[in-house]
Design a protein around this motif. Sequence first.
Motif, PDB file in Angstrom:
ATOM      1  N   LYS A  64       0.836  -1.212   0.000  1.00 24.20           N
ATOM      2  CA  LYS A  64       0.000   0.000   0.000  1.00 24.20           C
ATOM      3  C   LYS A  64       0.868   1.259   0.000  1.00 24.20           C
ATOM      4  CE  LYS A  64      -3.713  -2.217   2.609  1.00 24.20           C
ATOM      5  NZ  LYS A  64      -4.390  -2.242   3.933  1.00 24.20           N
ATOM      6  N   LEU A  65       1.867   1.279   0.865  1.00 21.51           N
ATOM      7  CA  LEU A  65       2.734   2.449   0.976  1.00 21.51           C
ATOM      8  C   LEU A  65       3.552   2.651  -0.298  1.00 21.51           C
ATOM      9  CD1 LEU A  65       3.599   4.688   2.936  1.00 21.51           C
ATOM     10  CD2 LEU A  65       5.398   3.165   3.743  1.00 21.51           C
ATOM     11  N   SER A  66       4.063   1.582  -0.866  1.00 18.46           N
ATOM     12  CA  SER A  66       4.865   1.719  -2.085  1.00 18.46           C
ATOM     13  C   SER A  66       3.995   2.137  -3.271  1.00 18.46           C
ATOM     14  CB  SER A  66       5.642   0.434  -2.380  1.00 18.46           C
ATOM     15  OG  SER A  66       4.784  -0.647  -2.602  1.00 18.46           O
ATOM     16  N   ARG A  67       2.748   1.750  -3.260  1.00 17.74           N
ATOM     17  CA  ARG A  67       1.817   2.189  -4.309  1.00 17.74           C
ATOM     18  C   ARG A  67       1.557   3.691  -4.188  1.00 17.74           C
ATOM     19  NH1 ARG A  67      -4.265   0.540  -4.268  1.00 17.74           N
ATOM     20  NH2 ARG A  67      -4.964   1.788  -6.019  1.00 17.74           N
ATOM     21  N   GLN A  68       1.382   4.169  -2.963  1.00 18.86           N
ATOM     22  CA  GLN A  68       1.206   5.609  -2.748  1.00 18.86           C
ATOM     23  C   GLN A  68       2.458   6.376  -3.156  1.00 18.86           C
ATOM     24  OE1 GLN A  68       0.284   5.733   1.419  1.00 18.86           O
ATOM     25  NE2 GLN A  68      -1.869   5.194   1.117  1.00 18.86           N
ATOM     26  N   PHE A  69       3.609   5.804  -2.838  1.00 22.56           N
ATOM     27  CA  PHE A  69       4.870   6.448  -3.201  1.00 22.56           C
ATOM     28  C   PHE A  69       4.988   6.568  -4.719  1.00 22.56           C
ATOM     29  CE2 PHE A  69       9.402   6.378  -4.233  1.00 22.56           C
ATOM     30  CZ  PHE A  69       9.829   7.486  -3.499  1.00 22.56           C
ATOM     31  N   CYS A  70       4.557   5.552  -5.420  1.00 23.81           N
ATOM     32  CA  CYS A  70       4.589   5.565  -6.880  1.00 23.81           C
ATOM     33  C   CYS A  70       3.774   6.759  -7.411  1.00 23.81           C
ATOM     34  CB  CYS A  70       4.037   4.241  -7.410  1.00 23.81           C
ATOM     35  SG  CYS A  70       4.108   4.073  -9.187  1.00 23.81           S
ATOM     36  N   THR A  71       2.630   6.990  -6.807  1.00 25.38           N
ATOM     37  CA  THR A  71       1.792   8.124  -7.202  1.00 25.38           C
ATOM     38  C   THR A  71       2.528   9.445  -6.951  1.00 25.38           C
ATOM     39  OG1 THR A  71      -0.183   6.842  -6.683  1.00 25.38           O
ATOM     40  CG2 THR A  71      -0.457   9.213  -6.832  1.00 25.38           C
ATOM     41  N   ALA A 109      11.078   2.650 -12.001  1.00 23.49           N
ATOM     42  CA  ALA A 109      11.603   2.115 -10.744  1.00 23.49           C
ATOM     43  C   ALA A 109      10.548   2.166  -9.645  1.00 23.49           C
ATOM     44  CB  ALA A 109      12.853   2.884 -10.326  1.00 23.49           C
ATOM     45  N   SER A 110       9.741   3.234  -9.622  1.00 24.16           N
ATOM     46  CA  SER A 110       8.707   3.334  -8.581  1.00 24.16           C
ATOM     47  C   SER A 110       7.594   2.315  -8.801  1.00 24.16           C
ATOM     48  CB  SER A 110       8.147   4.756  -8.503  1.00 24.16           C
ATOM     49  OG  SER A 110       7.360   5.079  -9.627  1.00 24.16           O
ATOM     50  N   VAL A 111       7.266   2.050 -10.045  1.00 25.74           N
ATOM     51  CA  VAL A 111       6.267   1.017 -10.352  1.00 25.74           C
ATOM     52  C   VAL A 111       6.798  -0.364  -9.983  1.00 25.74           C
ATOM     53  CG1 VAL A 111       5.080  -0.148 -12.272  1.00 25.74           C
ATOM     54  CG2 VAL A 111       5.078   2.336 -12.144  1.00 25.74           C
ATOM     55  N   SER A 112       8.095  -0.535 -10.100  1.00 25.72           N
ATOM     56  CA  SER A 112       8.731  -1.819  -9.816  1.00 25.72           C
ATOM     57  C   SER A 112       8.568  -2.254  -8.361  1.00 25.72           C
ATOM     58  CB  SER A 112      10.216  -1.737 -10.176  1.00 25.72           C
ATOM     59  OG  SER A 112      10.892  -2.908  -9.822  1.00 25.72           O
ATOM     60  N   ILE A 113       8.525  -1.293  -7.445  1.00 24.19           N
ATOM     61  CA  ILE A 113       8.460  -1.651  -6.023  1.00 24.19           C
ATOM     62  C   ILE A 113       7.174  -2.411  -5.694  1.00 24.19           C
ATOM     63  CG2 ILE A 113       8.529  -0.835  -3.647  1.00 24.19           C
ATOM     64  CD1 ILE A 113      10.118   1.617  -4.711  1.00 24.19           C
ATOM     65  N   PRO A 114       5.987  -1.822  -5.869  1.00 20.17           N
ATOM     66  CA  PRO A 114       4.771  -2.575  -5.540  1.00 20.17           C
ATOM     67  C   PRO A 114       4.542  -3.757  -6.477  1.00 20.17           C
ATOM     68  CG  PRO A 114       4.172  -0.481  -6.536  1.00 20.17           C
ATOM     69  CD  PRO A 114       5.657  -0.455  -6.309  1.00 20.17           C
ATOM     70  N   SER A 115       5.004  -3.640  -7.706  1.00 18.48           N
ATOM     71  CA  SER A 115       4.818  -4.735  -8.664  1.00 18.48           C
ATOM     72  C   SER A 115       5.578  -5.985  -8.238  1.00 18.48           C
ATOM     73  CB  SER A 115       5.274  -4.312 -10.061  1.00 18.48           C
ATOM     74  OG  SER A 115       4.491  -3.244 -10.533  1.00 18.48           O
ATOM     75  N   ASN A 116       6.815  -5.810  -7.789  1.00 15.66           N
ATOM     76  CA  ASN A 116       7.597  -6.960  -7.342  1.00 15.66           C
ATOM     77  C   ASN A 116       7.082  -7.531  -6.028  1.00 15.66           C
ATOM     78  OD1 ASN A 116       9.857  -7.820  -9.126  1.00 15.66           O
ATOM     79  ND2 ASN A 116      10.176  -5.605  -9.136  1.00 15.66           N
ATOM     80  N   ASP A 166      13.714  15.876   0.537  1.00 17.53           N
ATOM     81  CA  ASP A 166      13.597  15.385   1.911  1.00 17.53           C
ATOM     82  C   ASP A 166      12.305  14.592   2.111  1.00 17.53           C
ATOM     83  OD1 ASP A 166      16.007  16.619   2.449  1.00 17.53           O
ATOM     84  OD2 ASP A 166      15.100  18.328   3.507  1.00 17.53           O
ATOM     85  N   GLU A 167      11.212  15.108   1.582  1.00 21.50           N
ATOM     86  CA  GLU A 167       9.909  14.434   1.708  1.00 21.50           C
ATOM     87  C   GLU A 167       9.941  13.048   1.062  1.00 21.50           C
ATOM     88  OE1 GLU A 167       5.524  14.750  -0.359  1.00 21.50           O
ATOM     89  OE2 GLU A 167       6.710  16.576  -0.199  1.00 21.50           O
ATOM     90  N   LEU A 168      10.409  12.997  -0.169  1.00 17.66           N
ATOM     91  CA  LEU A 168      10.452  11.721  -0.887  1.00 17.66           C
ATOM     92  C   LEU A 168      11.466  10.768  -0.258  1.00 17.66           C
ATOM     93  CD1 LEU A 168      10.173  13.037  -4.553  1.00 17.66           C
ATOM     94  CD2 LEU A 168       8.420  11.787  -3.273  1.00 17.66           C
ATOM     95  N   LYS A 185      11.292   4.881   4.744  1.00 15.20           N
ATOM     96  CA  LYS A 185      10.274   4.121   5.474  1.00 15.20           C
ATOM     97  C   LYS A 185       9.947   2.828   4.720  1.00 15.20           C
ATOM     98  CE  LYS A 185       5.711   4.494   7.541  1.00 15.20           C
ATOM     99  NZ  LYS A 185       4.542   5.340   7.798  1.00 15.20           N
ATOM    100  N   ILE A 186       9.825   2.923   3.404  1.00 14.48           N
ATOM    101  CA  ILE A 186       9.549   1.744   2.584  1.00 14.48           C
ATOM    102  C   ILE A 186      10.708   0.754   2.670  1.00 14.48           C
ATOM    103  CG2 ILE A 186       9.262   0.942   0.196  1.00 14.48           C
ATOM    104  CD1 ILE A 186       7.713   3.606  -0.294  1.00 14.48           C
ATOM    105  N   ILE A 187      11.927   1.250   2.585  1.00 12.54           N
ATOM    106  CA  ILE A 187      13.113   0.387   2.670  1.00 12.54           C
ATOM    107  C   ILE A 187      13.113  -0.382   3.996  1.00 12.54           C
ATOM    108  CG2 ILE A 187      15.634   0.358   2.882  1.00 12.54           C
ATOM    109  CD1 ILE A 187      15.623   2.803   0.923  1.00 12.54           C
ATOM    110  N   LYS A 188      12.886   0.324   5.083  1.00 14.37           N
ATOM    111  CA  LYS A 188      12.878  -0.314   6.400  1.00 14.37           C
ATOM    112  C   LYS A 188      11.763  -1.351   6.518  1.00 14.37           C
ATOM    113  CE  LYS A 188      15.019   3.527   8.812  1.00 14.37           C
ATOM    114  NZ  LYS A 188      14.828   4.680   9.689  1.00 14.37           N
ATOM    115  N   MET A 189      10.580  -1.018   6.011  1.00 14.41           N
ATOM    116  CA  MET A 189       9.457  -1.948   6.099  1.00 14.41           C
ATOM    117  C   MET A 189       9.705  -3.213   5.279  1.00 14.41           C
ATOM    118  SD  MET A 189       6.178   0.624   6.014  1.00 14.41           S
ATOM    119  CE  MET A 189       4.951  -0.685   6.167  1.00 14.41           C
TER     120      MET A 189
END
Length: 118
Positions: free
Chosen positions: A11-18, A42-49, A95-97, A103-107
Amino acid sequence: MHRFKDLEIWKLSRQFCTQIYATTSNFPDDEKFGLTNQLRRASVSIPSNIAEGCSRSSNKDFSRFLEISIGSTYEIETQLLIAFDLGYINQDKLDELSTDLNKIIKMISKFRSSLGIQ
């Protein structure tokens, strides 16, 4: 097997992609096939994988797809720094991104280690 739509990392990686799509929409037109495309892919790759890994029958296979997702996060981190260097994003956006990305990396890393595969 895991249900990817129930996973917070998905869910979080999908939001990040947006967020990445919104951010790159402000990049110069001549970056359409360069940095814009690279960041989006690359951002699409995260939730896709993560989703694809959920379909695998073993934790070892799933762990491999999570590892690929983490690789995409580091690719994005590098590309965001380049975008900053080129003046396409400001320090606040970087900084925001970066905060969201970390957070995604840690999760993902924590979830991957919970699978018991190294």
